[in-house]
Write a protein that holds these residues in place. Structure first.
Motif, mmCIF file in Angstrom:
data_model
loop_
_atom_site.group_PDB
_atom_site.id
_atom_site.type_symbol
_atom_site.label_atom_id
_atom_site.label_comp_id
_atom_site.label_asym_id
_atom_site.label_seq_id
_atom_site.Cartn_x
_atom_site.Cartn_y
_atom_site.Cartn_z
ATOM 1 N N LEU A 1 0.855 -1.195 0.000
ATOM 2 C CA LEU A 1 0.000 0.000 0.000
ATOM 3 C C LEU A 1 0.882 1.233 0.000
ATOM 4 O O LEU A 1 1.942 1.229 0.637
ATOM 5 N N PRO A 2 0.432 2.322 -0.658
ATOM 6 C CA PRO A 2 1.156 3.584 -0.465
ATOM 7 C C PRO A 2 0.947 4.065 0.974
ATOM 8 O O PRO A 2 -0.089 3.771 1.586
ATOM 9 N N ALA A 3 1.921 4.816 1.500
ATOM 10 C CA ALA A 3 1.839 5.246 2.897
ATOM 11 C C ALA A 3 0.536 5.991 3.183
ATOM 12 O O ALA A 3 -0.065 5.836 4.248
ATOM 13 N N ALA A 4 0.060 6.768 2.215
ATOM 14 C CA ALA A 4 -1.148 7.561 2.440
ATOM 15 C C ALA A 4 -2.393 6.688 2.659
ATOM 16 O O ALA A 4 -3.388 7.143 3.206
ATOM 17 N N HIS A 5 -2.333 5.429 2.224
ATOM 18 C CA HIS A 5 -3.496 4.555 2.393
ATOM 19 C C HIS A 5 -3.460 3.748 3.687
ATOM 20 O O HIS A 5 -4.431 3.067 4.021
ATOM 21 N N ALA A 6 -2.346 3.803 4.398
ATOM 22 C CA ALA A 6 -2.191 2.963 5.600
ATOM 23 C C ALA A 6 -3.285 3.177 6.653
ATOM 24 O O ALA A 6 -3.637 2.226 7.366
ATOM 25 N N PRO A 7 -3.867 4.402 6.787
ATOM 26 C CA PRO A 7 -4.910 4.565 7.816
ATOM 27 C C PRO A 7 -6.073 3.581 7.671
ATOM 28 O O PRO A 7 -6.761 3.284 8.653
ATOM 29 N N ILE A 8 -6.278 3.055 6.465
ATOM 30 C CA ILE A 8 -7.391 2.118 6.293
ATOM 31 C C ILE A 8 -7.185 0.866 7.167
ATOM 32 O O ILE A 8 -8.133 0.222 7.601
ATOM 33 N N LEU A 9 -5.912 0.555 7.446
ATOM 34 C CA LEU A 9 -5.634 -0.624 8.277
ATOM 35 C C LEU A 9 -6.034 -0.396 9.742
ATOM 36 O O LEU A 9 -6.395 -1.332 10.455
ATOM 37 N N GLY B 1 -22.477 8.681 27.810
ATOM 38 C CA GLY B 1 -22.137 7.599 28.735
ATOM 39 C C GLY B 1 -21.413 6.446 28.064
ATOM 40 O O GLY B 1 -21.276 5.368 28.638
ATOM 41 N N GLU B 2 -20.911 6.667 26.839
ATOM 42 C CA GLU B 2 -20.141 5.610 26.168
ATOM 43 C C GLU B 2 -18.826 5.399 26.896
ATOM 44 O O GLU B 2 -18.234 6.358 27.390
ATOM 45 N N ARG B 3 -18.363 4.164 26.951
ATOM 46 C CA ARG B 3 -17.088 3.873 27.625
ATOM 47 C C ARG B 3 -16.146 3.150 26.669
ATOM 48 O O ARG B 3 -16.580 2.331 25.856
ATOM 49 N N LYS B 4 -14.865 3.446 26.831
ATOM 50 C CA LYS B 4 -13.875 2.917 25.881
ATOM 51 C C LYS B 4 -13.428 1.517 26.304
ATOM 52 O O LYS B 4 -12.951 1.313 27.418
ATOM 53 N N LEU B 5 -13.561 0.597 25.360
ATOM 54 C CA LEU B 5 -13.192 -0.796 25.607
ATOM 55 C C LEU B 5 -11.845 -1.132 24.956
ATOM 56 O O LEU B 5 -11.109 -1.969 25.437
ATOM 57 N N ALA B 6 -11.555 -0.471 23.848
ATOM 58 C CA ALA B 6 -10.315 -0.778 23.118
ATOM 59 C C ALA B 6 -9.850 0.427 22.320
ATOM 60 O O ALA B 6 -10.661 1.296 21.959
ATOM 61 N N GLY B 7 -8.543 0.483 22.070
ATOM 62 C CA GLY B 7 -7.977 1.550 21.255
ATOM 63 C C GLY B 7 -6.921 0.966 20.324
ATOM 64 O O GLY B 7 -6.413 -0.138 20.560
ATOM 65 N N ILE B 8 -6.621 1.701 19.278
ATOM 66 C CA ILE B 8 -5.681 1.207 18.266
ATOM 67 C C ILE B 8 -4.641 2.265 17.942
ATOM 68 O O ILE B 8 -4.981 3.441 17.809
ATOM 69 N N LEU B 9 -3.408 1.840 17.857
ATOM 70 C CA LEU B 9 -2.309 2.754 17.541
ATOM 71 C C LEU B 9 -1.512 2.154 16.388
ATOM 72 O O LEU B 9 -0.865 1.113 16.544
ATOM 73 N N THR B 10 -1.587 2.801 15.228
ATOM 74 C CA THR B 10 -0.866 2.286 14.069
ATOM 75 C C THR B 10 0.401 3.102 13.858
ATOM 76 O O THR B 10 0.355 4.332 13.840
ATOM 77 N N GLU B 11 1.520 2.421 13.716
ATOM 78 C CA GLU B 11 2.795 3.089 13.439
ATOM 79 C C GLU B 11 3.397 2.431 12.211
ATOM 80 O O GLU B 11 3.160 1.243 11.955
ATOM 81 N N MET B 12 4.142 3.229 11.453
ATOM 82 C CA MET B 12 4.694 2.632 10.231
ATOM 83 C C MET B 12 5.971 3.322 9.790
ATOM 84 O O MET B 12 6.331 4.383 10.294
ATOM 85 N N GLU B 13 6.604 2.692 8.847
ATOM 86 C CA GLU B 13 7.774 3.278 8.216
ATOM 87 C C GLU B 13 7.677 2.968 6.725
ATOM 88 O O GLU B 13 7.117 1.936 6.351
ATOM 89 N N GLY B 14 8.208 3.875 5.908
ATOM 90 C CA GLY B 14 8.195 3.595 4.474
ATOM 91 C C GLY B 14 8.352 4.843 3.657
ATOM 92 O O GLY B 14 8.482 5.945 4.191
#
Ligand code: BT5
Length: 315
Positions: free
Chosen positions: A136-144, A182-195
Motif C-alpha cells: 500500500l502507499p503510505a497515504a493509504h495505511a490509515p485504512i488498516l 455515557g459511552e465507555r472505551k473498551l479498546a484503542g488502536i495505535l498504528t505506526e509505520m515506516e516507508g
C-alpha cells in the motif's frame, strides 16, 4: 510454531497416536518425535502418553503456541508476560526483517496511545501488535487502523457485547442514556509505520483491548470485558481478531463498508480536534482511506486525523 510441531499437535488431538506411527507419518526419527512432544509440554500442551500412544488432553490457556493452535491466519505469535510496549517490540522485529508477526503481552509497562499518551495495560488485558508489510502507499495505511477497529469490534460482538467504533480508532460500549452519552472505551488502536510515500515498508497495528481486567485499574471513561460480561478466553478473542483482520486486509476498499456497519459516529454530532483546527458538525460518512466527512455550518469537510468527541444532538 514450526510446521512439524503443528502437524504433530493436530495428530495428537485426533489421538491416541503412537510415537513410531508419528515418526513414520512425518518421516522423522522417534527421538525427534519425543523431542517435539517434550517441547509441546514445555509450551503448556498437556500431552498424555498411554499404552496406545499419545493424546492431547488440553491446550494452554494463553500465549503464543495457544493462539497459533487452530488459528486460521498466517501469523507467528511471540508472547511476553510483561513488556514495555508491544508496538516497540514489533518495530524491532520489523527492523530485523520480520513480517506477518504478532507480538502479544499479558502486561505492558510502557503502553502508549496516540500522541504519546499513556495506555494503561494491566495484566489480563489483550495487548498486541500485528506487524504487516502491505503493498500500500503510505497515504493509504490509515485504512488498516479502521480494519483493526472493525476486527476488534466483530470479535467482541461475537461474545455478545454490543460494541461499536468511534472514529477513527476507539471501540466503545454504548451508554444507556437516550442521548447517546455515557459511552465507555473498551479498546484503542495505535498504528505506526515506516516507508516511502509510494510504498509502506512495514506497519505495526497496536490493539489494546481491556479484557480480563478490573475497570478500577483503568482511567475514568473506560470499561473492560470483565466488567461487561465477565472473563473471556483471550486465546479465542485474539484468534478472532487476527482472522477478521486477515480477511479484511485482502480488500482495502471494502473495509469502509465494514467500518460503516459497526460505526457509532455516523449520524452523530461531533467535535473533532485536528492538528491545526476544530471541526464541529454532523458526521455523515467516512471516505477512503479513513477520513471522517463532517457537515458543518459552512459546508462539508473531510477530517483526516484528530480526536473525535460525540456531542449531544443539541450541542
Ligand atoms: C489509543 O490512543 O486509543 C491507542 C491505544 C493503543 C494501545 C495498544 S496496546 C498494544 C500496543 N502497544 C502499545 O504501546 N500501544 C498499543 P488514544 O486514542 O490516544 O487514547 C489514549 C487515551 O485513552 C488516554 O489518554 C486515556 O485517556 C485513555 N486510556 C488510557 N488507557 C486506557 C485503557 N486501557 N482503556 C481505555 N482508555 C484508556
Amino acid at each position: 510454531m514450526n510446521e512439524t510441531r503443528n502437524t504433530i499437535l493436530h495428530a495428537l488431538s485426533d489421538g491416541p497416536v503412537s510415537g513410531p506411527d508419528l515418526a513414520d507419518r512425518l518421516g522423522i526419527s522417534r527421538a525427534a518425535v519425543w523431542k517435539h512432544v517434550e517441547g509441546l509440554r514445555e509450551a503448556g500442551f498437556d500431552v498424555v502418553s498411554a499404552d496406545d500412544g499419545y493424546t492431547l488432553a488440553s491446550i494452554p490457556e494463553y500465549g503464543g503456541p495457544a493462539v497459533v493452535y487452530g488459528l486460521d491466519a498466517p501469523f507467528d505469535v511471540e508472547y511476553h508476560e510483561s513488556i514495555p510496549s508491544t508496538n516497540d517490540r514489533a518495530r524491532e522485529l520489523a527492523e530485523a526483517g520480520r513480517a506477518e508477526s504478532v507480538v502479544l503481552a499479558n502486561e505492558q509497562t510502557g503502553g502508549r496511545g496516540r500522541l504519546d499518551r499513556e495506555w494503561a495495560s494491566p495484566p489480563g488485558g489483550i495487548w498486541m501488535s500485528v506487524l504487516l508489510r502491505p503493498a500500500l502507499p503510505a497515504a493509504h495505511a490509515p485504512i488498516l487502523t479502521l480494519a483493526a477497529a472493525v476486527a476488534t469490534t466483530r470479535a467482541v460482538r461475537n461474545l455478545g457485547v454490543e460494541a461499536g467504533v468511534k472514529w477513527p480508532n476507539d471501540v466503545l460500549v454504548p451508554g444507556t442514556k437516550s442521548d447517546g452519552q455515557g459511552e465507555r472505551k473498551l479498546a484503542g488502536i495505535l498504528t505506526e509505520m515506516e516507508g516511502e510515500t509510494d510504498e509502506v515498508d512495514w506497519v505495526a497495528i497496536g490493539i489494546g483491548l481491556n479484557a480480563n481486567v478490573h475497570a478500577s485499574s483503568l482511567p475514568d471513561g473506560s470499561t473492560s470485558l470483565r466488567a461487561v460480561i465477565g472473563d473471556v478466553s483471550r486465546r479465542e478473542v485474539v484468534q478472532t481478531i487476527l482472522e477478521e483482520l486477515d480477511d479484511l486486509r485482502t480488500d482495502p476498499r471494502g473495509i469502509l463498508d465494514a467500518w460503516r456497519m459497526v460505526a457509532l459516529t455516523l449520524g452523530r454530532r461531533v467535535h473533532v480536534e485536528t492538528p491545526g483546527d476544530t471541526v464541529v458538525g454532523d458526521a455523515v460518512d467516512v471516505a477512503f482511506p479513513g477520513s471522517l466527512v463532517v457537515e458543518t455550518e459552512t459546508g462539508r469537510v473531510r477530517v483526516h486525523a484528530g480526536d473525535c468527541e460525540h456531542l449531544r444532538p443539541t450541542e
